[in-house]
Write an enzyme that holds these catalytic residues in place. Sequence first.
Site, PDB file in Angstrom:
ATOM      1  N   GLY A   9     -24.969  13.732 -17.714  1.00 24.48           N
ATOM      2  CA  GLY A   9     -24.724  15.106 -18.163  1.00 24.48           C
ATOM      3  C   GLY A   9     -23.247  15.443 -18.255  1.00 24.48           C
ATOM      4  O   GLY A   9     -22.862  16.596 -18.066  1.00 24.48           O
ATOM      5  N   ALA A  10     -22.421  14.426 -18.592  1.00 20.17           N
ATOM      6  CA  ALA A  10     -20.964  14.666 -18.695  1.00 20.17           C
ATOM      7  C   ALA A  10     -20.540  14.938 -20.135  1.00 20.17           C
ATOM      8  O   ALA A  10     -19.376  15.181 -20.392  1.00 20.17           O
ATOM      9  CB  ALA A  10     -20.194  13.455 -18.156  1.00 20.17           C
ATOM     10  N   ILE A  14     -21.339  22.250 -18.447  1.00 23.86           N
ATOM     11  CA  ILE A  14     -20.755  22.258 -17.101  1.00 23.86           C
ATOM     12  C   ILE A  14     -20.245  20.862 -16.719  1.00 23.86           C
ATOM     13  O   ILE A  14     -19.163  20.712 -16.144  1.00 23.86           O
ATOM     14  CB  ILE A  14     -21.832  22.710 -16.082  1.00 23.86           C
ATOM     15  CG1 ILE A  14     -22.327  24.118 -16.411  1.00 23.86           C
ATOM     16  CG2 ILE A  14     -21.302  22.617 -14.659  1.00 23.86           C
ATOM     17  CD1 ILE A  14     -23.646  24.488 -15.728  1.00 23.86           C
ATOM     18  N   GLY A  15     -21.050  19.853 -17.061  1.00 25.47           N
ATOM     19  CA  GLY A  15     -20.714  18.480 -16.670  1.00 25.47           C
ATOM     20  C   GLY A  15     -19.425  18.005 -17.309  1.00 25.47           C
ATOM     21  O   GLY A  15     -18.626  17.290 -16.676  1.00 25.47           O
ATOM     22  N   SER A 141     -30.562  24.842  -9.528  1.00 22.91           N
ATOM     23  CA  SER A 141     -30.394  26.111 -10.248  1.00 22.91           C
ATOM     24  C   SER A 141     -30.881  27.269  -9.390  1.00 22.91           C
ATOM     25  O   SER A 141     -31.816  27.130  -8.588  1.00 22.91           O
ATOM     26  CB  SER A 141     -31.229  26.036 -11.533  1.00 22.91           C
ATOM     27  OG  SER A 141     -31.464  27.324 -12.046  1.00 22.91           O
ATOM     28  N   TYR A 185     -39.164  24.104 -15.670  1.00 29.47           N
ATOM     29  CA  TYR A 185     -37.727  23.995 -15.366  1.00 29.47           C
ATOM     30  C   TYR A 185     -37.428  24.449 -13.927  1.00 29.47           C
ATOM     31  O   TYR A 185     -36.832  23.703 -13.136  1.00 29.47           O
ATOM     32  CB  TYR A 185     -36.919  24.832 -16.359  1.00 29.47           C
ATOM     33  CG  TYR A 185     -35.439  24.829 -16.082  1.00 29.47           C
ATOM     34  CD1 TYR A 185     -34.643  23.758 -16.487  1.00 29.47           C
ATOM     35  CD2 TYR A 185     -34.823  25.884 -15.405  1.00 29.47           C
ATOM     36  CE1 TYR A 185     -33.272  23.741 -16.225  1.00 29.47           C
ATOM     37  CE2 TYR A 185     -33.459  25.874 -15.136  1.00 29.47           C
ATOM     38  CZ  TYR A 185     -32.682  24.806 -15.553  1.00 29.47           C
ATOM     39  OH  TYR A 185     -31.337  24.793 -15.283  1.00 29.47           O
TER      40      TYR A 185
HETATM   41  N1  LIG Z   1     -26.183  26.860 -17.888  1.00 29.98           N
HETATM   42  C1  LIG Z   1     -26.746  27.429 -16.829  1.00 29.98           C
HETATM   43  O1  LIG Z   1     -26.836  28.679 -16.706  1.00 29.98           O
HETATM   44  C2  LIG Z   1     -27.292  26.591 -15.707  1.00 29.98           C
HETATM   45  C3  LIG Z   1     -27.732  27.242 -14.538  1.00 29.98           C
HETATM   46  C4  LIG Z   1     -28.240  26.490 -13.487  1.00 29.98           C
HETATM   47  C5  LIG Z   1     -28.299  25.108 -13.604  1.00 29.98           C
HETATM   48  N2  LIG Z   1     -27.873  24.506 -14.738  1.00 29.98           N
HETATM   49  C6  LIG Z   1     -27.955  23.032 -14.796  1.00 29.98           C
HETATM   50  O2  LIG Z   1     -26.658  22.510 -15.048  1.00 29.98           O
HETATM   51  C7  LIG Z   1     -26.790  21.201 -15.648  1.00 29.98           C
HETATM   52  C8  LIG Z   1     -25.924  21.147 -16.880  1.00 29.98           C
HETATM   53  O3  LIG Z   1     -26.441  22.057 -17.841  1.00 29.98           O
HETATM   54  P1  LIG Z   1     -25.553  22.840 -18.914  1.00 29.98           P
HETATM   55  O4  LIG Z   1     -25.844  24.266 -18.759  1.00 29.98           O
HETATM   56  O5  LIG Z   1     -24.161  22.352 -18.876  1.00 29.98           O
HETATM   57  O6  LIG Z   1     -26.326  22.403 -20.253  1.00 29.98           O
HETATM   58  P2  LIG Z   1     -25.945  21.453 -21.468  1.00 29.98           P
HETATM   59  O7  LIG Z   1     -24.666  21.891 -22.086  1.00 29.98           O
HETATM   60  O8  LIG Z   1     -27.171  21.405 -22.313  1.00 29.98           O
HETATM   61  O9  LIG Z   1     -25.733  20.012 -20.806  1.00 29.98           O
HETATM   62  C9  LIG Z   1     -26.842  19.214 -20.433  1.00 29.98           C
HETATM   63  C10 LIG Z   1     -26.395  17.781 -20.263  1.00 29.98           C
HETATM   64  O10 LIG Z   1     -27.546  16.962 -19.949  1.00 29.98           O
HETATM   65  C11 LIG Z   1     -27.586  15.867 -20.859  1.00 29.98           C
HETATM   66  N3  LIG Z   1     -28.963  15.453 -21.139  1.00 29.98           N
HETATM   67  C12 LIG Z   1     -30.027  16.243 -21.362  1.00 29.98           C
HETATM   68  N4  LIG Z   1     -31.115  15.489 -21.660  1.00 29.98           N
HETATM   69  C13 LIG Z   1     -30.697  14.188 -21.619  1.00 29.98           C
HETATM   70  C14 LIG Z   1     -31.353  12.948 -21.842  1.00 29.98           C
HETATM   71  N5  LIG Z   1     -32.659  12.878 -22.165  1.00 29.98           N
HETATM   72  N6  LIG Z   1     -30.634  11.811 -21.707  1.00 29.98           N
HETATM   73  C15 LIG Z   1     -29.305  11.865 -21.393  1.00 29.98           C
HETATM   74  N7  LIG Z   1     -28.640  13.011 -21.170  1.00 29.98           N
HETATM   75  C16 LIG Z   1     -29.332  14.170 -21.284  1.00 29.98           C
HETATM   76  C17 LIG Z   1     -26.940  16.419 -22.116  1.00 29.98           C
HETATM   77  O11 LIG Z   1     -26.583  15.339 -22.964  1.00 29.98           O
HETATM   78  P3  LIG Z   1     -26.564  15.498 -24.593  1.00 29.98           P
HETATM   79  O12 LIG Z   1     -25.157  15.907 -24.924  1.00 29.98           O
HETATM   80  O13 LIG Z   1     -26.931  14.128 -25.079  1.00 29.98           O
HETATM   81  O14 LIG Z   1     -27.581  16.535 -24.958  1.00 29.98           O
HETATM   82  C18 LIG Z   1     -25.770  17.200 -21.523  1.00 29.98           C
HETATM   83  O15 LIG Z   1     -24.724  16.333 -21.160  1.00 29.98           O
HETATM   84  C19 LIG Z   1     -28.285  21.029 -15.931  1.00 29.98           C
HETATM   85  O16 LIG Z   1     -28.876  20.260 -14.898  1.00 29.98           O
HETATM   86  C20 LIG Z   1     -28.815  22.456 -15.894  1.00 29.98           C
HETATM   87  O17 LIG Z   1     -30.184  22.496 -15.592  1.00 29.98           O
HETATM   88  C21 LIG Z   1     -27.362  25.200 -15.797  1.00 29.98           C
END
Ligand SMILES: NC(=O)c1ccc[n+]([C@@H]2O[C@H](COP(=O)([O-])OP(=O)(O)OC[C@H]3O[C@@H](n4cnc5c(N)ncnc54)[C@H](OP(=O)(O)O)[C@@H]3O)[C@@H](O)[C@H]2O)c1
Length: 292
Positions: A9-10, A14-15, A141, A185
């Site tokens: 998730g980099a 966030i990552g 989360s 989720y």
């Molecule tokens: N945003 C929020 O409000 C929030 C709140 C609480 C927790 N979180 C958690 O924070 C983490 C990061 O989320 P984010 O908000 O930064 O969302 P994001 O921008 O959608 O990032 C998600 C990351 O996960 C990767 N990913 C998803 N499915 C994958 C797969 N099948 N194989 C490989 N990589 C995969 C994505 O890669 P790709 O670039 O290939 O899609 C991306 O790097 C997640 O665990 C999310 O549940 C987010």
Amino acid sequence: MRHTIVMTGASRGIGRAAAERILRRSPDTHLLVVARGASGARTAAELAAGGHAVSHVPADLGSLDSVRAAATAIRDRLDHGGLPPLRGFVGNAGVQYTDALTEGPDGFESTFTVNVLANHLFVRLLQDRFAPPARIVITTSDTHFGDLRHNLGMVPGPAWKAPDVLARVGAFPGPHTAAAGRTAYSTSKLAVIHLVHEYARRLPAGIGAVAHNPGFVPSTGLAREAGRVSRFAMRYVLPVVTLTPLATGRGAAGRHLADVVLGATPAPTGSYVDRDRVARSSEESYDPRREG
Ligand SMILES: NC(=O)c1ccc[n+]([C@@H]2O[C@H](COP(=O)([O-])OP(=O)(O)OC[C@H]3O[C@@H](n4cnc5c(N)ncnc54)[C@H](OP(=O)(O)O)[C@@H]3O)[C@@H](O)[C@H]2O)c1
């Protein structure tokens, strides 16, 4: 001392912000990015700019065979001197679907596969390669609480069931609905807290495990599978919320995650870090009968 941190998730969100900070704050880190398709090579090249040590291993976390192949490749590189000692695993990748019916190639529901099983498989397959002191950080989360204060009414609370039920499609009522997808989720995010508790009990001394809650972070890609209205809200309306204490900006969320990964935020093994400090997760997350 030079060391390796494996991170999912980099590629964005966030990552991505966390990866940039890890490399800036810890120049001895070799960051091994696990990502799907072409994004691994692209992400590694972008993160390496400025002379940082970054490489990638491909994996679609929705496929357990793909996770196994990635973990095997990482073990080989660690064993044959291609990487410095393994000091960290960051399971940050996560997805949210608009139903609870999305099934991966292993026959498991995709939210549970990416958010829970892929992390667990990496930890199990890399367990004997960690060089203490090492830290595992899995992203959870606020939604795991299931109350209004933590989810702003946007995501239903978790609905716990036996893991073999949660792992299959249709685990929640009305499985074709967005509410079921979001329940999958929040439940998956509760499940990773249980995993972290169990890692704290089982992993050898010197290998810590922490669950990190980034808070509500609008404007990442997380809602891209959601309907048009939700996507619009996530992209244009909710970023305004970032200006209030209800939400965290992407940069701050990345900083918080990086600080947990690097140990700059003190957190004992088994703990839950709410943004930048250790806190209590939900009452139900401490039910030991669900663990072990
Ligand atoms: N945003 C929020 O409000 C929030 C709140 C609480 C927790 N979180 C958690 O924070 C983490 C990061 O989320 P984010 O908000 O930064 O969302 P994001 O921008 O959608 O990032 C998600 C990351 O996960 C990767 N990913 C998803 N499915 C994958 C797969 N099948 N194989 C490989 N990589 C995969 C994505 O890669 P790709 O670039 O290939 O899609 C991306 O790097 C997640 O665990 C999310 O549940 C987010």
